[in-house]
Motif scaffolding. Structure first.
Motif, short mmCIF file in Angstrom:
data_model
loop_
_atom_site.label_atom_id
_atom_site.label_comp_id
_atom_site.label_asym_id
_atom_site.label_seq_id
_atom_site.Cartn_x
_atom_site.Cartn_y
_atom_site.Cartn_z
N THR A 1 0.90 -1.09 -0.08
CA THR A 1 0.22 -0.04 -0.01
C THR A 1 0.89 1.29 0.12
OG1 THR A 1 -1.87 -1.21 1.32
CG2 THR A 1 -1.74 1.33 1.32
N TYR A 2 0.56 2.14 -0.92
CA TYR A 2 1.37 3.44 -1.10
C TYR A 2 0.62 4.64 -1.07
CZ TYR A 2 5.34 0.48 -2.53
OH TYR A 2 6.30 -0.47 -2.62
N ASP A 3 0.91 5.90 -0.42
CA ASP A 3 0.35 7.17 -0.55
C ASP A 3 1.41 7.90 -1.34
OD1 ASP A 3 -1.00 9.43 -0.94
OD2 ASP A 3 -1.59 9.33 1.29
N THR A 4 1.33 7.91 -2.67
CA THR A 4 2.65 8.44 -3.15
C THR A 4 2.38 10.00 -2.86
OG1 THR A 4 2.72 6.67 -4.82
CG2 THR A 4 3.82 8.78 -5.61
N ASP A 5 3.62 10.76 -2.85
CA ASP A 5 3.76 12.10 -2.60
C ASP A 5 4.15 12.94 -3.80
OD1 ASP A 5 3.51 14.41 -1.40
OD2 ASP A 5 5.12 14.36 0.03
N VAL A 6 2.99 12.82 -4.73
CA VAL A 6 3.24 13.26 -6.07
C VAL A 6 3.94 14.79 -6.23
CG1 VAL A 6 2.45 13.96 -8.27
CG2 VAL A 6 1.40 12.08 -6.96
N GLY A 7 5.16 14.83 -6.74
CA GLY A 7 5.60 16.41 -6.90
C GLY A 7 6.74 16.35 -5.58
N ASN A 8 6.74 15.52 -4.61
CA ASN A 8 7.81 15.55 -3.63
C ASN A 8 8.63 14.45 -3.42
OD1 ASN A 8 7.05 18.31 -2.49
ND2 ASN A 8 5.00 17.19 -2.55
N PRO A 9 9.49 13.92 -4.59
CA PRO A 9 10.31 12.79 -4.30
C PRO A 9 11.19 12.88 -3.07
CG PRO A 9 11.37 14.12 -6.07
CD PRO A 9 9.69 14.77 -5.77
N HIS A 10 11.25 11.66 -2.24
CA HIS A 10 11.99 11.74 -1.11
C HIS A 10 13.58 11.39 -1.40
CE1 HIS A 10 10.59 7.56 -1.00
NE2 HIS A 10 11.89 7.13 -0.18
N ILE A 11 13.78 10.89 -2.59
CA ILE A 11 15.14 10.41 -3.02
C ILE A 11 15.46 11.22 -4.17
CG2 ILE A 11 17.07 8.77 -3.61
CD1 ILE A 11 14.70 6.68 -2.26
N ARG A 12 16.81 11.79 -4.23
CA ARG A 12 17.10 12.46 -5.60
C ARG A 12 18.78 11.80 -5.83
NH1 ARG A 12 14.51 15.90 -2.54
NH2 ARG A 12 12.71 17.27 -3.69
N LEU A 13 18.76 11.41 -7.12
CA LEU A 13 19.96 10.84 -7.77
C LEU A 13 20.77 12.33 -7.97
CD1 LEU A 13 19.49 8.01 -10.14
CD2 LEU A 13 20.95 8.01 -8.41
N ARG A 14 22.12 12.31 -7.30
CA ARG A 14 22.95 13.27 -7.59
C ARG A 14 23.76 12.90 -8.84
NH1 ARG A 14 24.28 13.92 -1.44
NH2 ARG A 14 25.22 12.06 -1.80
N ASP A 15 24.19 11.64 -8.94
CA ASP A 15 24.88 11.14 -10.11
C ASP A 15 24.39 9.74 -10.50
OD1 ASP A 15 26.78 10.22 -11.69
OD2 ASP A 15 28.74 10.53 -10.49
N ASN A 16 23.90 9.85 -11.74
CA ASN A 16 22.99 8.91 -12.44
C ASN A 16 24.08 7.93 -13.39
OD1 ASN A 16 23.40 10.37 -14.60
ND2 ASN A 16 21.43 10.07 -15.38
N SER A 17 25.32 8.16 -12.96
CA SER A 17 26.40 7.21 -13.95
C SER A 17 26.10 5.68 -13.34
CB SER A 17 27.80 7.83 -13.81
OG SER A 17 28.41 7.77 -12.47
N TYR A 18 26.34 4.81 -14.03
CA TYR A 18 26.23 3.58 -13.60
C TYR A 18 27.34 3.21 -12.54
CZ TYR A 18 25.22 -1.30 -13.30
OH TYR A 18 24.87 -2.74 -12.83
N GLU A 19 28.58 3.71 -12.71
CA GLU A 19 29.65 3.64 -11.93
C GLU A 19 29.35 4.23 -10.50
OE1 GLU A 19 34.48 4.98 -11.67
OE2 GLU A 19 33.15 5.74 -13.19
N ALA A 20 28.67 5.27 -10.34
CA ALA A 20 28.46 5.93 -9.13
C ALA A 20 27.15 5.22 -8.47
CB ALA A 20 28.11 7.49 -9.22
N SER A 21 26.14 4.87 -9.15
CA SER A 21 24.92 4.34 -8.51
C SER A 21 24.36 3.15 -8.85
CB SER A 21 23.74 5.45 -8.79
OG SER A 21 24.19 6.75 -8.47
N GLY A 22 25.01 2.58 -9.85
CA GLY A 22 24.56 1.10 -10.49
C GLY A 22 24.48 0.02 -9.59
N ALA A 23 25.14 0.29 -8.12
CA ALA A 23 25.06 -0.86 -7.17
C ALA A 23 23.50 -0.91 -6.61
CB ALA A 23 25.89 -0.75 -6.12
N ALA A 24 22.93 0.26 -6.89
CA ALA A 24 21.55 0.05 -6.22
C ALA A 24 20.47 -0.65 -7.15
CB ALA A 24 20.91 1.52 -6.27
#
Length: 557
Positions: free
Chosen positions: A468-491
Motif C-alpha cells: 500500500t502506497y500514498d505517493t507524494d506526487v511532486g515531492n520525491p524523497h530520493i534524488r540521484l546526484r550522479d546517475n552514472s552506473y559507476e556511481a549508482s549502479g549498485a542500487a
C-alpha cells in the motif's frame, strides 16, 4: 519569533518500542511529553524480523513498562531455537535453544504494525495525562537550533516545536542523528539489509507442522551455500497465525556479489528443507525490507548531543552477532534509561546533563557491553584480515579440515559450540561463519533432503503491487546526484524492490546514446520505494523520509 513556538518538556520522535519506552518512562515521572510519529499509524513504517526479548540482566523490559504487552501485542512465545547448515540439498541442523535461553526471561515473536499501534494507544493515554500526547502523520525533518544549540525539532506538517529534551527514536534512517553529526551512512560494511515475507497460515497448521502448542513457538535460522556466497543468513519465526520468513545480509557483501535480495529470499523459500512447513500452505501476504545497523561497529558510545539523545536503531543499537539477533529489547532499555536520565537531571536542576548521564547508564547497565562486545573488538583485527580469512576458509575446505569436522570428537561438539554465548560474541564478519563453515558441515555431516518443495514465490512485481502506497506526487524523497552506473549502479541489484532487467522497481539500468557513444546510466522512480535506505549507502543520492503519512504503509511489519 522562536519564543512563540510551542514548547514541551520532552519531545519523542518515533513511536516504535524505543520511543514508546522513553515516552512511558517520561510520563511516569510527570514530564510533559509529546510523541511525533510519521506513519499514518504507529507501526505502519516499521519492519522487524522479529523477535523481542526480555533479558534477565536488563533494567527494563517491555512488559515491565507495559504489563499487558505479551497478552495483547505479541504473537507466540519462542521456546525452540534451531540453526540449519545447508549445502545443496544436504542439511545438518543443531538445536541452539541453549544460546536462545541465555540471559532470557522470555522471548516472543511480534509483528510491528499490531505491536506498535497497541503501544501507541497506551503511550497516548499516559502522555496525555501530563499535558502531551501522540500525533501521527507528522514527519520531523530536522533539529531546531538557537545560537548553534539544539532547542527542539522542525516538522513538515507543524510549526517548529521547542523542548528541553529530544529523544530521536526515528529508526535506522534517523535524520536527526545525521543532522547532529552522530551517525552517518558512509560505509556499507557497517550495515545489514533484511528482507521478509509474511506467510498466512492457520494456527492449527502451525501447531502441527512445527510441533508447537498454543503457548510455544519455534525459530529457525539458515546459513550455508543457499545464498549465493553472500555473508548472512535466513530466518523463520512462528507467529500466531502467520510465519515471518526472511534473510539478513551484510550490505557490502550484497553489493560485491551483485546479489538481488528478493531472489536470495526465494532461494530460502524454495529450498527442499522448507517443504515440510510450506507445501500446500504458501500464502504470501506482505513483502518488506529494512536496513539493520551492525552494533559491533556503529553503536554510538556517546549517543547524545546537547538536548538530543539517540535510542534504538537511530543510535545503532541493534545486536546481530551470528545466531544472536536482538534489537527491540535494547531499544526499550535505551529509551527508558534516556528518560530516566532526564528525569534525574531535571530533578537535580541540571537537565543539560541528561545526555552524559544517559551515556553512563548505558555503560553501567551493561548495554554497551552487549552491543559492542569486548571479545569481538579484541579479535576482529586478526579474524577479519583478508589473508587470515582466506587461510581459514582454505583449511576448512581442505581434506584435513573436513576430516577434523567430521571426526567423532568434533562433530559431537559442534552443537555445543554453536550454543555458546561467548563464542557467538566473537563471530567475525567474514565468509567463514556464514558460508564456508556451515557449507562444509552440511557436506560432511548433513542428511540429504528428498522432499520436493512446491512453493512458487510471488514475483517482484506482484510483491510491489500488493503493498500500500500514498505517493507524494511532486515531492520525491530520493534524488540521484550522479546517475552514472559507476556511481549508482549498485542500487539496481541491492535495492530490495529493484533488479536487473526489471522495469518496475526504484532503480533501473538504461543505455543512452549520445554523439555516437553509448553510456550505461541509472534511472530512479521512488513510487515503489519501501524506504529501507539501502540506496543512501550504495548510490550517490540525497535521501530523506517522505512527508508524514506518505509513502509505503506496512500492514504486518
Amino acid at each position: 519569533m522562536s519564543e512563540e513556538y510551542e514548547h514541551y518538556e520532552a519531545v519523542v520522535v518515533g513511536a516504535g518500542p524505543g520511543g514508546a519506552a522513553a515516552a512511558a518512562t517520561l510520563a511516569r515521572n510527570g514530564i510533559e511529553t509529546l510523541v511525533l510519529e510519521r506513519g499514518v499509524e504507529a507501526g505502519s513504517k516499521n519492519v522487524s524480523g522479529g523477535l523481542i526479548y526480555a533479558e534477565e540482566s536488563a533494567p527494563y523490559t517491555i512488559d515491565s513498562l507495559f504489563p499487558d504487552f505479551r497478552e495483547e501485542a505479541a504473537e507466540r512465545p519462542i521456546t525452540d531455537y534451531h540453526i540449519h547448515n545447508v549445502a545443496g540439498d544436504k542439511v545438518k541442523s543443531f538445536d541452539i535453544t541453549r544460546l536462545h535461553d541465555h540471559d532470557t526471561e522470555w522471548c516472543d515473536a511480534v509483528l510491528r504494525r499490531e505491536m506498535d499501534s497497541w503501544l501507541a494507544d497506551r503511550v497516548h493515554e499516559m502522555t496525555h495525562e501530563t499535558g502531551g500526547g501522540l500525533l501521527t502523520g507528522v514527519r520531523v525533518n530536522g533539529l531546531l537550533r538557537e545560537r548553534g544549540k539544539i532547542v527542539g525539532v522542525t516538522c513538515d506538517e507543524l510549526d517548529p516545536i521547542k523542548a528541553d529534551f529530544v529523544v530521536a527514536a526515528d529508526g535506522v534512517n534517523s535524520e536527526l542523528a545525521r543532522q547532529a553529526g552522530l551517525m552517518n551512512w558512509d560505509e556499507p560494511d557497517e550495515w545489514f539489509q533484511g528482507v521478509k515475507a509474511v506467510i498466512d497460515m492457520p494456527e492449527d497448521v502451525i501447531d502441527e507442522r512445527f510441533d508447537v502448542g498454543p503457548n510455544t513457538g519455534a525459530a529457525h535460522l539458515f546459513s550455508g551455500d543457499l545464498f549465493d556466497g553472500v555473508r548472512g543468513g535466513g530466518f523463520l519465526y512462528t507467529n500466531e497465525d502467520t510465519l515471518s520468513i526472511g534473510s539478513v545480509f551484510h550490505l557490502d557483501s550484497l553489493v560485491a556479489e551483485e546479489a538481488e535480495p528478493h531472489q536470495l529470499l526465494d532461494n530460502l523459500l524454495t529450498h527442499p528443507l522448507l517443504a515440510q512447513w510450506l507445501n500446500g500452505q504458501y500464502d504470501e501476504v506482505e513483502y518488506s525490507a529494512k536496513l539493520v545497523p551492525d552494533s559491533k561497529k556503529v553503536a554510538h558510545p556517546a549517543p547524545h548531543r546537547g538536548r538530543l539523545v539517540l535510542v534504538g536503531d537511530a543510535g545503532g543499537q541493534m545486536q546481530a552477532q551470528g545466531p544472536i539477533i536482538k534489537g527491540m529489547n535494547h531499544a526499550v532499555t535505551a529509551g527508558a534509561l534516556a528518560a530516566e536520565a532526564f528525569a534525574e537531571a531535571r530533578m537535580r536542576g541540571t537537565p543539560e546533563k541528561a545526555g552524559r548521564l544517559y551515556e553512563k547508564k548505558l555503560e553501567d547497565e551493561g548495554v554497551m557491553g552487549k552491543l559492542r562486545p569486548t571479545q569481538y573488538r579484541a579479535t576482529r583485527g586478526i579474524a577479519e584480515n583478508d589473508r587470515v580469512s582466506e587461510l581459514v576458509d582454505g583449511v576448512l575446505s581442505s581434506s584435513l579440515g573436513r576430516a577434523v569436522l567430521s571426526s567423532g570428537v568434533m562433530s559431537g561438539q559442534l552443537e555445543r559450540l554453536y550454543g555458546s554465548p561467548y563464542l557467538s560474541s566473537m563471530i567475525p564478519d567474514t565468509r567463514t561463519p556464514y558460508v564456508t563453515l556451515p557449507t562444509v558441515i552440511a557436506e560432511e555431516l548433513g542428511t540429504e533432503i528428498t522432499d520436493e518443495n512446491e512453493v512458487e514465490p510471488k514475483s517482484l512485481a506482484d510483491r510491489i503491487g500488493d503493498l500500500t502506497y500514498d505517493t507524494d506526487v511532486g515531492n520525491p524523497h530520493i534524488r540521484l546526484r550522479d546517475n552514472s552506473y559507476e556511481a549508482s549502479g549498485a542500487a539496481v541489484s541491492a535495492c530490495p524492490v529493484s533488479a536487473k532487467d526489471f522495469g518496475g522497481g526504484c532503480y533501473r539500468e538504461e543505455t543512452v546514446r549520445e554523439n555516437g557513444n553509448e553510456e550505461k546510466i541509472v534511472s530512479l522512480d521512488t513510487q515503489p520505494c519501501v524506504e529501507c535506505g539501502t540506496c543512501a549507502l550504495v548510490a550517490d543520492t540525497e535521501w530523506e523520509h517522505p512527508r508524514g503519512g506518505k509513502g509505503v504503509e506496512f500492514r504486518e511489519g
